[in-house]
Design an enzyme around this catalytic site. Structure first.
Site, PDB file in Angstrom:
ATOM      1  N   LEU A   9       0.859  -1.184   0.000  1.00 49.12           N
ATOM      2  CA  LEU A   9       0.000   0.000   0.000  1.00 49.12           C
ATOM      3  C   LEU A   9       0.899   1.239   0.000  1.00 49.12           C
ATOM      4  CD1 LEU A   9      -3.199   0.549   2.114  1.00 49.12           C
ATOM      5  CD2 LEU A   9      -1.555   2.392   1.809  1.00 49.12           C
ATOM      6  N   ILE A  10       0.636   2.153  -0.926  1.00 51.52           N
ATOM      7  CA  ILE A  10       1.422   3.376  -1.066  1.00 51.52           C
ATOM      8  C   ILE A  10       0.478   4.570  -0.986  1.00 51.52           C
ATOM      9  CG2 ILE A  10       3.065   4.646  -2.500  1.00 51.52           C
ATOM     10  CD1 ILE A  10       3.608   1.990  -3.983  1.00 51.52           C
ATOM     11  N   SER A  15       0.742  11.800  -8.144  1.00 54.58           N
ATOM     12  CA  SER A  15       1.791  12.481  -8.910  1.00 54.58           C
ATOM     13  C   SER A  15       3.135  12.248  -8.225  1.00 54.58           C
ATOM     14  CB  SER A  15       1.502  13.990  -8.991  1.00 54.58           C
ATOM     15  OG  SER A  15       1.526  14.571  -7.699  1.00 54.58           O
ATOM     16  N   GLY A  16       4.198  12.747  -8.870  1.00 50.75           N
ATOM     17  CA  GLY A  16       5.510  12.803  -8.244  1.00 50.75           C
ATOM     18  C   GLY A  16       6.083  11.471  -7.813  1.00 50.75           C
ATOM     19  N   ILE A  17       6.761  11.487  -6.669  1.00 50.67           N
ATOM     20  CA  ILE A  17       7.431  10.288  -6.173  1.00 50.67           C
ATOM     21  C   ILE A  17       6.439   9.162  -5.935  1.00 50.67           C
ATOM     22  CG2 ILE A  17       8.775   9.332  -4.260  1.00 50.67           C
ATOM     23  CD1 ILE A  17      10.119  12.037  -3.947  1.00 50.67           C
ATOM     24  N   SER A 142      12.601  13.277   3.971  1.00 47.59           N
ATOM     25  CA  SER A 142      13.258  14.328   3.195  1.00 47.59           C
ATOM     26  C   SER A 142      14.612  14.585   3.836  1.00 47.59           C
ATOM     27  CB  SER A 142      12.424  15.615   3.255  1.00 47.59           C
ATOM     28  OG  SER A 142      13.144  16.736   2.788  1.00 47.59           O
ATOM     29  N   TYR A 155       7.521  22.512   7.929  1.00 45.17           N
ATOM     30  CA  TYR A 155       7.753  21.302   7.139  1.00 45.17           C
ATOM     31  C   TYR A 155       8.893  20.481   7.730  1.00 45.17           C
ATOM     32  CZ  TYR A 155       8.958  18.356   3.142  1.00 45.17           C
ATOM     33  OH  TYR A 155       9.256  17.277   2.338  1.00 45.17           O
TER      34      TYR A 155
END
Length: 283
Positions: A9-10, A15-17, A142, A155
């Site tokens: 499950l993601i 979009s993106g990564i 990140s 963030y």
């Protein structure tokens, strides 16, 4: 019904990564449950899956990481339909550029809700099933989860929190058979960057008051950094590799630039190297 392939499950795959990770994981012959807050935005993923020849290995489901009922319903349905959940990739997140005096605490809470508590909500729902499977728990954080960065206070705070949580969970989860990994991208050319508002430079600077010069300098530096960013597909390959490795490291960077950047912090006992580096971004 039980699925013979491992089920992954993601979150955040519109979009993106997240989108590229869904494709990369499907190429490893795993069944991918690609989730997104609005399944109406699934066309880019479905098109890419058809072009990659993995459309039959990807299904799209609704999951909003900020809505516990949505999370519980999605995870329960996946296990009911497939009889298993072998891995979770926490990818959903939202960027934010700003500073406390201008934005206030309410905005910081909002950023934390998506990027930290959203991760915990999905992880809590998945862990019982990952235990049964002896599975994997991967979280896309990140380099901002290691190095604090100007005008990314909320963030980075959220990503620091995720990294601290997962680092603490790692040995506990290992004791019940679940491997925990954090994957740290650096600059990635993706819709995530556009959603963070980097393209609204003039309006942001005009509203920044005493922070205007520093913000202008930061945004100019960031534009240069993202001009040389790695692709979402390259970052996703690192996620897929961590998922399939026999003994993945706890902390994995997605590029040499990300490794060098994180390395500054991990070797910086008194903080002077990091603060000296980032001060140059705003002056």
């Amino acid at each position: 019904m039980s699925t013979s392939r491992p089920v992954v499950l993601i979150t955040g795959t519109s979009s993106g990564i997240g989108l590229e990770t869904a494709l990369a994981v499907a190429r490893t012959d795993r069944h991918v449950v690609a989730t997104m807050r609005d399944p109406g935005r699934d066309e880019a993923l479905r098109t890419a899956a058809r072009e990659a020849g993995v459309a039959d290995l990807i299904e799209v489901r609704r999951l909003d990481v900020t809505d516990p009922a949505s999370v519980l319903a999605c995870v329960a349905a996946v296990v009911a339909d497939h009889g298993r959940l072998d891995a979770l990739v926490n990818n959903a997140g939202a960027g934010h550029v700003g500073t406390l005096e201008l934005d206030g605490v309410a905005k910081a809470r909002e950023v934390m809700e998506v990027n930290f508590f959203g991760v915990l909500t999905v992880t809590e729902a998945a862990l019982p099933h990952l235990r049964v499977a002896g599975g994997r728990l991967l979280t896309v954080t990140s380099v901002g989860g290691v190095v604090g960065q100007p005008f990314n206070e909320a963030y980075c705070a959220a990503k620091f929190a995720v990294e601290g949580f997962m680092e603490s969970l790692h040995p506990v989860a290992a004791g019940v058979g679940v491997r925990v990994t954090v994957v740290e991208p650096g600059a990635v050319a993706s819709e995530f960057v556009r959603n963070a508002g980097a393209g609204e430079m003039a309006d942001r600077v005009a509203a920044a008051g005493p922070y205007a010069v520093a913000l202008q300098n930061y945004l100019a530096r960031t534009a240069d950094a993202f001009a040389a960013a790695q692709s979402s597909a390259e970052a996703a390959e690192a996620v897929a590799a961590a998922l399939t490795a026999d003994r993945p490291a706890f902390r994995i960077q997605t590029s040499e630039r990300a490794r060098a950047f994180v390395g500054v912090k991990l070797a910086d006992l008194d903080g002077d190297k990091v603060t000296g580096l980032t001060a140059g971004w705003v002056s």
